[in-house]
Design an enzyme around this catalytic site. Sequence first.
Site, PDB file in Angstrom:
ATOM      1  N   GLU A 318       0.814  -1.233   0.000  1.00  0.00           N
ATOM      2  CA  GLU A 318       0.000   0.000   0.000  1.00  0.00           C
ATOM      3  C   GLU A 318       0.838   1.270   0.000  1.00  0.00           C
ATOM      4  O   GLU A 318       0.433   2.302   0.547  1.00  0.00           O
ATOM      5  CB  GLU A 318      -0.963  -0.007   1.207  1.00  0.00           C
ATOM      6  CG  GLU A 318      -1.923  -1.186   1.175  1.00  0.00           C
ATOM      7  CD  GLU A 318      -2.824  -1.270   2.418  1.00  0.00           C
ATOM      8  OE1 GLU A 318      -2.894  -0.300   3.195  1.00  0.00           O
ATOM      9  OE2 GLU A 318      -3.466  -2.323   2.591  1.00  0.00           O
ATOM     10  N   GLU A 408      -5.484  -8.332   0.157  1.00  0.00           N
ATOM     11  CA  GLU A 408      -6.213  -7.973   1.387  1.00  0.00           C
ATOM     12  C   GLU A 408      -7.586  -7.496   0.971  1.00  0.00           C
ATOM     13  O   GLU A 408      -7.717  -6.789  -0.025  1.00  0.00           O
ATOM     14  CB  GLU A 408      -5.563  -6.765   2.084  1.00  0.00           C
ATOM     15  CG  GLU A 408      -4.645  -7.052   3.210  1.00  0.00           C
ATOM     16  CD  GLU A 408      -4.184  -5.764   3.896  1.00  0.00           C
ATOM     17  OE1 GLU A 408      -5.030  -4.883   4.181  1.00  0.00           O
ATOM     18  OE2 GLU A 408      -2.981  -5.658   4.149  1.00  0.00           O
TER      19      GLU A 408
END
Length: 561
Positions: A318, A408
């Site tokens: 991320e 995720e």
Amino acid sequence: MKSIVLIHFLAFLFLFFQQTGYAQHYLLEAESGKLTSVQKSTTNPGYSGTGYVTGMTSDGSRIELTFSATAGLFSAFLGFATPGGAKGYEVEINGIKSSGMLPETGKTFSKAGMGKVELKTGDNTVVVKKGWGWFDVDYVLFETATVPELLPVPDSLIDGQASSLTRSLHRFLRAHYGKKILSGQQDEDDLDYVKSITGKTPAVGHFDFMDYSPSRIQFGANPTGNTEKMIAWAKRTNGLVSISWHWNAPTDLINLAPDKLWWSGFYTRATTFDIKAVLADPGGSRYQLLLRDMDAIAVQLKKFQTAGIPVLWRPLHEAAGGWFWWGAKGSQPFIELWRLMVSRLRDHHGIHNLIWVYTTGDQSWYPGDEFVDIVSHDIYTDKGSPMSGQWDETFVHFNGKKLVTLSESGTLPVPAKIPAYGTWWSYFSLWSGDFIRKIPISEVKAVYSHPLIMNAEDLPDWKNYSSVELPPSVPSEIRLKNYPNPFNPGTKLVISSPTSQDLKVSISDILGRTIQELELKRFSAGENEVILNGSSWSSGLYFVRVEGGKSTAIQKIILVR
Ligand code: CA
């Protein structure tokens, strides 16, 4: 059999032109919507319609568009400009939220895919919300969806010395890509929980090296035994192992209540560690601490190597979001750090059991084909969302190059939607705690017992996965290519059809407006050619779509004068 079909558009118009209406599109100008806390503008040129909407800067900013449609699966697009740099958008289509990234275009208007969506017959509603704000909205466009063909991914890893087990795992993942999705769950307690309520073991166990960060150990974290527990899980279940690393900054932790305490040290907000400055000074002490931390993690990864367990290794995740220190200084330091880690672990430490999983932002953050094995997304959205916006955005760049996976998520994927939307994640991983525990048990069971989902109990002998099962070269569906491309004024379409059948061909422009439609009656099986003559078109990008039976192929063609 090969035949040549020479077609000129005037002849088409005369012989074949039909207003069939099978390719629907709906173009909704933002400036015509119900506007709240935003303004219509005509300042920047190049918009569609009579203007665009700007001032998406307050939490209440929204554009609501209601329109009548005929039910079907559509690709959604946003006409936009990003004068303030790349931004995240958020839209709700008939109450279903989706989000994604808009690249930087400056004041120039462009078009971004927002994934696929089901429209219903009658009134439909689109609401464009602030998201990250500071982007301009020109229009929302829907056009009949097509699912592009999933191309086989090359049989290569970025580690030329990857162990045979690691190569075998990659072969297995490639062979099942587009056919099955591997189930996955974060954290051992929740892996056990899924097993207890469904009777099935997730195929992929997702773990984290967080507490092995040396700066956490300095503050009293004690990760002793964590790695051994992960290895024990893998041996007990025959499941696959994925590991990420919430890397506490090596030093410079702020350590202040309430939200900057030492254990938040992977967050940008909780450290002054400046990755750009550190990388610019390879002789400095902080650079040495970066290496020290990677060396500490190398010790753990080597335990997996010794145990004969390949790892889906997902560090530095991320980054593009900026909320972790490794992404806080932009894409260039991040890419440099990623490459440094590849070099440190693979070349310096000789760790050869890793498949490198990069969690994507926009393309400017991509470390490069030579440094990434699998591309992944982390997606937190509403329950039931097909998550196709992010899929489509990434798939365009990586189809036929890298596996794409859902590393995720805050919600379970919806298996029944996967074939229509084409969201063939290699595997998924639901986040831990309430994210899994608050889902009704019946819904978890439904996913884990779905025929498209593969659990640990269903895994074949992936450690000795030999021959690669790639799709046959004989087309099972329509295929389409063209050359030359770009072209002026003519180009040759090469259409492969598995059987003799009637085909429909349509050409649309970038706004989804259909320019030409035609029918090719009893098109013969095999490869056939069609000449397109674009001498009456203006320069630009066009989409050719060929449909027959249940199969559709689509090709972008570019006319350059
Ligand atoms: Ca407009």
